[in-house]
Design an enzyme around this catalytic site. Structure first.
Site, short mmCIF file in Angstrom:
data_model
loop_
_atom_site.label_atom_id
_atom_site.label_comp_id
_atom_site.label_asym_id
_atom_site.label_seq_id
_atom_site.Cartn_x
_atom_site.Cartn_y
_atom_site.Cartn_z
N SER A 165 -4.96 -62.81 -28.74
CA SER A 165 -5.16 -61.36 -28.62
C SER A 165 -5.54 -60.82 -29.98
O SER A 165 -5.11 -61.33 -31.02
CB SER A 165 -3.87 -60.68 -28.14
OG SER A 165 -3.98 -59.26 -28.27
N TYR A 179 4.89 -59.28 -29.31
CA TYR A 179 3.72 -59.83 -28.62
C TYR A 179 2.66 -60.28 -29.64
O TYR A 179 2.11 -61.38 -29.54
CB TYR A 179 3.14 -58.76 -27.70
CG TYR A 179 1.83 -59.12 -27.03
CD1 TYR A 179 1.81 -59.91 -25.90
CD2 TYR A 179 0.62 -58.64 -27.54
CE1 TYR A 179 0.60 -60.23 -25.27
CE2 TYR A 179 -0.58 -58.96 -26.93
CZ TYR A 179 -0.58 -59.76 -25.80
OH TYR A 179 -1.77 -60.07 -25.20
#
Length: 270
Positions: A165, A179
């Site tokens: 990501s 995350y």
């Protein structure tokens, strides 16, 4: 657009190498019931690949993906698998090999996000589950892929794509630093595993999506996040899961035959 060899080309090449000349390639995708995983599965099927996909709780959605692939004239298999559980991951690979005979590509796409919080407010159970799914789950998936694809272990070689990501570079302060940290671990895994598996005929790459229109934002408690932040990207919009799938399929295919250890941003310039 990916550049998978035609069935006749694949068969001829494998026959020359003295390997099983089965002409159809197979790909295994974790987290294939929705979002980027779903679009990757459908695009793979359009390119003639047989697809094994995993899901945890969304059986109906996973079966819908399988039905759509079959409607395209393809072959697909959906298997329930919690990637944080070793036995589940091993079972997923076993099921794919039992159905297709071999695996040529693996996409580690399963991952989770949680509601926006500062680190100081994150409870231990949230952190543990985040790390178990996003880091341990990806490592277990990559480990099984290494075991099944490596030529010294009886595999045919192939390609692995790990889903990272853009958060790994941005840090996601005040929202998802947990995350973001898990995705930083994936970036590092890409580099190290590519060096381990290159001599085994296995390429390893990663894709870093940016702000993409998927269901994940709602599960993170911010269903308006795409509409709110999309216009701030240099390209002026959020991305689509199908656009990320194109990058993944390219990395799996023969057009990326000299690409390994790379992490490609699909983030509209963020």
């Amino acid at each position: 657009m990916s550049n998978w060899a035609s069935q006749s080309e694949t068969s001829h090449r494998l026959a020359d190498a003295g390997e099983d000349a089965s002409p159809r390639r197979s790909v295994l995708i974790t987290g294939g019931s929705r979002g980027i995983g779903r679009e990757t599965a459908l695009l793979a099927a359009r390119h003639g690949l047989r697809v094994a996909l995993s899901y945890v709780a969304r059986e109906e959605e996973a079966l819908d993906v399988v039905a759509r692939i079959v409607a395209l004239g393809g072959e697909a298999l959906a298997v329930r698998c919690d990637v944080a559980v070793e036995a589940d991951v091993v079972g997923l690979f076993d099921a794919a090999e039992a159905r297709f005979g071999h695996i040529d590509g693996v996409v580690a796409g399963a991952g989770i996000v949680a509601p926006a919080l500062c680190l100081a407010d994150m409870p231990l159970d949230r952190l543990r589950r985040m790390f178990d799914v996003n880091i341990l789950g990806t490592y277990l998936t990559a480990r099984e892929a290494a075991r099944r694809l490596s030529r010294s272990r009886g595999g045919r070689g192939g390609a692995i794509v790990l889903l990272s990501s853009i958060a790994s570079r941005l840090g996601s302060p005040g929202e998802f630093v947990d995350y973001a940290g898990t995705k930083g671990a994936i970036d590092t895994l890409v580099i190290g595993l590519a060096k381990e598996l290159g001599p085994q005929g296995v390429r390893v790459n990663g894709v870093r999506p940016g702000l993409i229109e998927t269901e994940m934002h709602a599960s993170g408690g911010q269903p308006d996040r795409v509409a709110r932040l999309g216009p701030t990207a240099p390209l002026g919009r959020a991305g689509h899961a199908a656009e990320v799938a194109e990058a993944i399929l390219w990395l799996l295919g023969d057009g990326a035959s000299y690409v390994t250890g790379a992490v490609i941003d699909v983030a509209g310039g963020r």
